[in-house]
Structure formats: C-alpha cells, structure tokens
Design a protein around this motif. Structure first.
Motif, PDB file in Angstrom:
ATOM      1  N   VAL A  73       0.838  -1.198   0.000  1.00 26.16           N
ATOM      2  CA  VAL A  73       0.000   0.000   0.000  1.00 26.16           C
ATOM      3  C   VAL A  73       0.874   1.250   0.000  1.00 26.16           C
ATOM      4  N   THR A  74       1.894   1.263   0.833  1.00 23.01           N
ATOM      5  CA  THR A  74       2.781   2.425   0.926  1.00 23.01           C
ATOM      6  C   THR A  74       3.509   2.677  -0.393  1.00 23.01           C
ATOM      7  N   ARG A  75       4.002   1.623  -1.010  1.00 19.26           N
ATOM      8  CA  ARG A  75       4.711   1.739  -2.283  1.00 19.26           C
ATOM      9  C   ARG A  75       3.751   2.223  -3.388  1.00 19.26           C
ATOM     10  N   ALA A  95      -3.198   0.570  -9.424  1.00 18.39           N
ATOM     11  CA  ALA A  95      -2.383  -0.279  -8.544  1.00 18.39           C
ATOM     12  C   ALA A  95      -2.692   0.037  -7.080  1.00 18.39           C
ATOM     13  N   LEU A  96      -2.877   1.301  -6.772  1.00 18.19           N
ATOM     14  CA  LEU A  96      -3.210   1.697  -5.402  1.00 18.19           C
ATOM     15  C   LEU A  96      -4.572   1.145  -4.995  1.00 18.19           C
ATOM     16  N   SER A  97      -5.533   1.179  -5.897  1.00 19.96           N
ATOM     17  CA  SER A  97      -6.860   0.615  -5.596  1.00 19.96           C
ATOM     18  C   SER A  97      -6.748  -0.871  -5.271  1.00 19.96           C
ATOM     19  N   GLY A  98      -5.922  -1.585  -6.029  1.00 20.40           N
ATOM     20  CA  GLY A  98      -5.707  -3.008  -5.760  1.00 20.40           C
ATOM     21  C   GLY A  98      -5.051  -3.240  -4.411  1.00 20.40           C
ATOM     22  N   ALA A  99      -4.088  -2.388  -4.070  1.00 20.95           N
ATOM     23  CA  ALA A  99      -3.410  -2.510  -2.779  1.00 20.95           C
ATOM     24  C   ALA A  99      -4.378  -2.233  -1.632  1.00 20.95           C
ATOM     25  N   LEU A 100      -5.256  -1.271  -1.820  1.00 21.03           N
ATOM     26  CA  LEU A 100      -6.247  -0.965  -0.776  1.00 21.03           C
ATOM     27  C   LEU A 100      -7.219  -2.133  -0.593  1.00 21.03           C
ATOM     28  N   VAL A 173      -9.978   2.546 -16.589  1.00 18.64           N
ATOM     29  CA  VAL A 173      -9.596   1.436 -15.727  1.00 18.64           C
ATOM     30  C   VAL A 173      -8.723   0.525 -16.565  1.00 18.64           C
ATOM     31  N   LEU A 174      -7.513   0.240 -16.077  1.00 19.48           N
ATOM     32  CA  LEU A 174      -6.573  -0.551 -16.858  1.00 19.48           C
ATOM     33  C   LEU A 174      -6.555  -2.023 -16.460  1.00 19.48           C
ATOM     34  N   GLU A 175      -6.863  -2.288 -15.212  1.00 24.06           N
ATOM     35  CA  GLU A 175      -6.771  -3.663 -14.740  1.00 24.06           C
ATOM     36  C   GLU A 175      -8.025  -4.438 -15.101  1.00 24.06           C
ATOM     37  N   THR A 176      -7.840  -5.610 -15.674  1.00 24.80           N
ATOM     38  CA  THR A 176      -8.999  -6.416 -16.044  1.00 24.80           C
ATOM     39  C   THR A 176      -9.774  -6.874 -14.817  1.00 24.80           C
TER      40      THR A 176
END
Length: 186
Positions: A73-75, A95-100, A173-176
């Motif tokens: 999350v921090t990264r 990527a941040l949404s996925g980490a959250l 939105v880039l992530e499938t």
C-alpha cells in the motif's frame, strides 16, 4: 457585377473569420474544462492519498504481522503521488486501488478492528472519496469526449492541428480485475 462579387467575397471572408473565432473559443473552453476536470480528479486522489497513512496505521495496530500488505500500500501510494501524465497516473491509481483491496481484506480478518470507530470513520471517508473520484473521472471523461469529438469532427479535423489542439487521453480502468463483476455472497 464586380461590386456584387466583391461584396459576396467580403461577406464570406467575414463569416469564415467569425466561424474560426467561434471554433477556437469553444475549443479552448472545452480544453480548459477538461483541464479543470483533471484538477478535480487530482484533488480527490490527493485526499485519498492523505487518508491512506492513517488507515494503514490503524490496521497496523491490529495486524502488525501483515507487513507485506502495508509495504504494498505504501509503495503504491508513493508511485501514485509521483505519477505525472494521465496514463501514468491512472496506472498508479489502479495499482493503489488493488493494494487498498488487499488492506481491507486483511481488516476483514480482525473483528475488533472492524468494530473500531477510528477504522470505521476512515473507511467511510475513503468510500466517500472513492465516490467523488468516480464522479470526477466520469466528468473528466465526458468533457474529454466532447473536446476530442470537436477536434476530430469536421471542420475541427482540419483546424485543430493548425491551432495546436491535440486529443486528450481518457482516464480509464486498466486492470482487467476491476472490469469484472463484483461477487456478493451472504
């Protein structure tokens, strides 16, 4: 006869000039609206980034052994804050949404954390911010579509390049995984 022809030519030149001015001004208006819409997205993304450290610290208090998730999350937050272009920013924010999502998955395993008023408030604030981000993205993409259509349709396709207008990228939105339907189970 020559005077009539000259008068028609002058009228055509004046109307063409007025048409160019109207096209230019309306295109500038749309471009500035798109820039403003992007600035609004940026404000909401910054707000989300400001909430994340508090959220991570709250979860850390209950689940200190989940170090990998906290680092992820921090990264992801740091990368999102450093991204400059629309394309880089949308990649970093996805990527941040996925980490959250990973962080909230960790939180699900700790009932006492979910019951914490501090965690609940941070979760509500984050959900509210996510809604604002979604609205801001929609407004940005709608404005971008109007601008891009204007410069890609006739006569814009002929004039836009000459006047220095270029297409604006959409915030997508880039992530499938984010495109898939959410599974709700009771």
């Amino acid at each position: 006869m020559w005077s009539t022809l000259l008068a028609v030519l002058i009228v055509v030149i004046i109307l063409s000039g007025m048409g160019l001015v109207v096209f230019y001004n309306s295109t500038i208006k749309l471009r500035n609206l798109a820039r403003n819409a992007w600035a609004q997205i940026d404000v909401q993304l910054k707000r989300r980034s400001d909430l994340i450290p508090n959220l991570v610290e709250t979860v850390k208090g209950y689940a200190a052994h989940e170090k990998e998730t906290f680092e992820l999350v921090t990264r992801a937050r740091a990368e999102a804050l450093q991204a400059q272009s629309v394309e880089d920013r949308q990649q970093a924010e996805n990527a941040l949404s996925g980490a959250l999502k990973s962080l909230f998955a960790v939180a699900e395993a700790y009932p006492e954390l979910k019951a914490s008023e501090n965690f609940s408030q941070l979760q509500r604030d984050l959900a509210e911010t996510e809604n604002k981000i979604a609205y801001s993205r929609q407004f940005y993409n709608d404005t971008t579509m109007k601008f891009n259509t204007k410069i890609e349709a006739f006569p814009g396709v002929l004039l836009a390049g000459i006047m220095g207008f270029q297409a604006i990228p959409y915030f997508e939105v880039l992530e499938t995984s984010e495109r898939q339907a959410v599974q709700v189970r009771f």
